[in-house]
Write an enzyme that holds these catalytic residues in place. Structure first.
Site, PDB file in Angstrom:
ATOM      1  N   LEU A 116       0.723  -1.414  -0.089  1.00 52.62           N
ATOM      2  CA  LEU A 116       0.048   0.017  -0.013  1.00 52.62           C
ATOM      3  C   LEU A 116       0.789   1.292  -0.014  1.00 52.62           C
ATOM      4  CD1 LEU A 116      -2.755  -0.881   2.650  1.00 52.62           C
ATOM      5  CD2 LEU A 116      -2.577  -1.497   0.160  1.00 52.62           C
ATOM      6  N   GLY A 139      -1.557   6.653  -2.617  1.00 57.19           N
ATOM      7  CA  GLY A 139      -2.900   6.476  -3.344  1.00 57.19           C
ATOM      8  C   GLY A 139      -4.065   5.460  -2.791  1.00 57.19           C
ATOM      9  N   HIS A 140      -3.619   4.346  -2.474  1.00 53.10           N
ATOM     10  CA  HIS A 140      -4.528   3.245  -1.931  1.00 53.10           C
ATOM     11  C   HIS A 140      -5.358   4.126  -0.465  1.00 53.10           C
ATOM     12  CE1 HIS A 140      -1.585   0.229  -3.506  1.00 53.10           C
ATOM     13  NE2 HIS A 140      -2.705  -0.042  -4.116  1.00 53.10           N
ATOM     14  N   GLN A 185      -8.834   6.150 -10.323  1.00 56.84           N
ATOM     15  CA  GLN A 185      -8.711   6.462 -11.696  1.00 56.84           C
ATOM     16  C   GLN A 185      -7.561   6.280 -12.439  1.00 56.84           C
ATOM     17  OE1 GLN A 185      -8.788  10.978 -12.345  1.00 56.84           O
ATOM     18  NE2 GLN A 185      -7.408  10.501 -14.087  1.00 56.84           N
ATOM     19  N   ASP A 196      -6.357   3.482 -12.780  1.00 60.75           N
ATOM     20  CA  ASP A 196      -6.558   1.998 -13.681  1.00 60.75           C
ATOM     21  C   ASP A 196      -7.931   2.487 -14.476  1.00 60.75           C
ATOM     22  OD1 ASP A 196      -4.497   0.095 -12.934  1.00 60.75           O
ATOM     23  OD2 ASP A 196      -5.035   0.867 -10.979  1.00 60.75           O
ATOM     24  N   SER A 222       2.413   0.661  -6.812  1.00 65.40           N
ATOM     25  CA  SER A 222       3.310  -0.344  -6.076  1.00 65.40           C
ATOM     26  C   SER A 222       4.556  -0.903  -6.848  1.00 65.40           C
ATOM     27  CB  SER A 222       2.358  -1.548  -5.740  1.00 65.40           C
ATOM     28  OG  SER A 222       1.220  -1.206  -5.144  1.00 65.40           O
TER      29      SER A 222
HETATM   30  P1  AMP Z   1      -3.877  -2.212  -6.991  1.00 64.66           P
HETATM   31  O1  AMP Z   1      -3.480  -2.406  -5.465  1.00 64.66           O
HETATM   32  O2  AMP Z   1      -2.568  -1.853  -7.768  1.00 64.66           O
HETATM   33  O3  AMP Z   1      -4.510  -3.353  -7.529  1.00 64.66           O
HETATM   34  O4  AMP Z   1      -4.761  -0.924  -6.591  1.00 64.66           O
HETATM   35  C1  AMP Z   1      -5.792  -1.155  -5.798  1.00 64.66           C
HETATM   36  C2  AMP Z   1      -6.502   0.109  -6.104  1.00 64.66           C
HETATM   37  O5  AMP Z   1      -5.830   1.217  -5.937  1.00 64.66           O
HETATM   38  C3  AMP Z   1      -7.283   0.160  -7.390  1.00 64.66           C
HETATM   39  O6  AMP Z   1      -8.298   0.546  -7.444  1.00 64.66           O
HETATM   40  C4  AMP Z   1      -6.100   1.335  -7.972  1.00 64.66           C
HETATM   41  O7  AMP Z   1      -6.875   1.884  -9.336  1.00 64.66           O
HETATM   42  C5  AMP Z   1      -6.073   2.309  -6.953  1.00 64.66           C
HETATM   43  N1  AMP Z   1      -4.897   2.782  -6.937  1.00 64.66           N
HETATM   44  C6  AMP Z   1      -3.438   2.626  -7.195  1.00 64.66           C
HETATM   45  N2  AMP Z   1      -2.843   3.377  -7.378  1.00 64.66           N
HETATM   46  C7  AMP Z   1      -3.420   4.648  -7.348  1.00 64.66           C
HETATM   47  C8  AMP Z   1      -3.107   5.988  -7.111  1.00 64.66           C
HETATM   48  N3  AMP Z   1      -1.828   6.419  -7.475  1.00 64.66           N
HETATM   49  N4  AMP Z   1      -3.907   7.268  -7.024  1.00 64.66           N
HETATM   50  C9  AMP Z   1      -5.430   6.438  -6.651  1.00 64.66           C
HETATM   51  N5  AMP Z   1      -5.764   5.227  -6.912  1.00 64.66           N
HETATM   52  C10 AMP Z   1      -4.696   4.235  -7.083  1.00 64.66           C
END
Ligand code: AMP
Length: 324
Positions: free
Chosen positions: A50, A53-54, A172, A174, A210
């Site tokens: 994490l 962003g998360h 956003q 993704d 990440s």
């Molecule tokens: P992940 O762990 O990469 O699957 O991401 C989990 C959630 O966090 C997904 O909805 C991603 O779009 C969101 N996420 C990842 N990086 C960011 C970021 N920099 N800003 C906003 N949301 C993010």
């Protein structure tokens, strides 16, 4: 506290329960917790490792003014194998579970669902949510990563069925995933609202990810070029439309501008795509109309690290973030 919560407390060892944060390691535990938690339930699915962003998604989950009652905040940590193709980074994907739990505890999350891959995908099952009927495999990201959208649709359908959230929060960052999931809950009548939250960035504009830990210091130093390139595309859009009474612009003009900026940085190795797509379905647009706007996105490698990012142009911002 209700009876099923007490049972959970007894079952958890002290290492899996920190202060008021419950960790559910199995689907059964998660269902038991969900039965008795206060609604609305706001859900933040993640693959862990994490970063800010998360955590901003968690903040949004706290602050969305839906009802007067305080939501129960559930996050999940699950590195979903079905969204990785062979040769992608499933095995070396960063895993920082204890640190993640500490961060989520500080941010006031009530419960973390952290199942094993075996729980989610028992060996005798072959669950697949096909997105071939949706046009996602034809999108630029879908062509670059054929397993990705199918894996995301599959795991999110399962997570939504297990956690049964009122609202689920995605980034956003993704954009394709965001559009896919909005369509998924609509078309499969899943009673969950998808809330998309703006991308959190580093000081130089690099989207937090990440995967940024894979960058060497010099690559990290140069990776802000991705944001500068997207911003150049947005500026071209704004300038052209302010001078054009037709209020439309050929996508190629923007794509060329983005490409030019990326090419100015030698560490940008491989521009996989630069895409101008509809915020409704991520289909490529030849022309951007002001009333629809577009998702301007790209994937490229900085050194050996594949990075993606996007900006929302014109009305696409409203369509994706506010929902239409
Ligand atoms: P992940 O762990 O990469 O699957 O991401 C989990 C959630 O966090 C997904 O909805 C991603 O779009 C969101 N996420 C990842 N990086 C960011 C970021 N920099 N800003 C906003 N949301 C993010």
């Amino acid at each position: 506290m209700r009876l099923s919560h007490l049972i959970l407390l007894v079952r958890h060892s002290s290492s899996t329960l920190r202060r008021n944060l419950h960790i559910c390691r199995s689907i059964e535990e998660m269902r038991l917790y969900r039965q008795d938690c206060d609604i609305p339930v706001h859900f933040v699915p993640t693959m862990g490792a994490l970063h800010e962003g998360h955590l901003r998604l968690v903040d949004e989950a706290h602050s969305t003014p839906m009802t007067s009652s305080k939501p129960t905040i559930i996050a999940s940590i699950f590195v979903n194998p079905t969204q990785f193709a062979q040769g992608e980074d499933l095995d070396k994907y960063p895993r920082t579970f204890d640190q993640d739990i500490a961060l989520l505890t500080k941010r006031g999350v009530d419960c973390v669902f952290a199942p094993t891959a075996n729980q989610m995908y028992p060996s005798n099952s072959s669950p697949i949510v096909h997105v071939e009927t949706l046009p996602f495999l034809a999108t630029r990201e879908g062509q670059a990563r054929p397993s990705f959208f199918r894996g995301v649709a599959t795991v999110c359908t399962k997570l939504f069925n297990i956690v049964q959230p009122t609202r689920a929060y995605f980034g956003q960052k993704d954009a394709g995933q965001s559009v896919l999931l909005k369509g998924l809950v609509r078309d499969l009548n899943i009673p969950t609202t998808i809330q998309i939250c703006e991308t959190t960035r580093e000081g130089d504009g690099l989207a937090k990810s990440s995967r940024n830990v894979y960058l060497t210091p010099i690559e990290r130093d140069k990776a802000g070029i991705i944001y500068s390139a997207l911003m150049a595309g947005v500026a071209t859009y704004e300038e052209t439309l302010s001078n054009d009474k037709d209020r439309r612009i050929a996508s190629e003009v923007i794509i060329e501008q983005v490409r030019k900026v990326l090419h100015s940085e030698p560490l940008v190795q491989d521009i996989e795509y630069i895409s101008v797509a509809s915020p409704y379905n991520m289909q490529e647009l030849d022309v951007i109309k002001r009333e629809e706007g577009a998702v301007l996105s790209l994937a490229c490698k900085v050194g050996n690290v594949r990075l993606i990012d996007n900006l929302l142009v014109g009305r696409a911002r409203h369509i994706l973030l506010q929902g239409e």
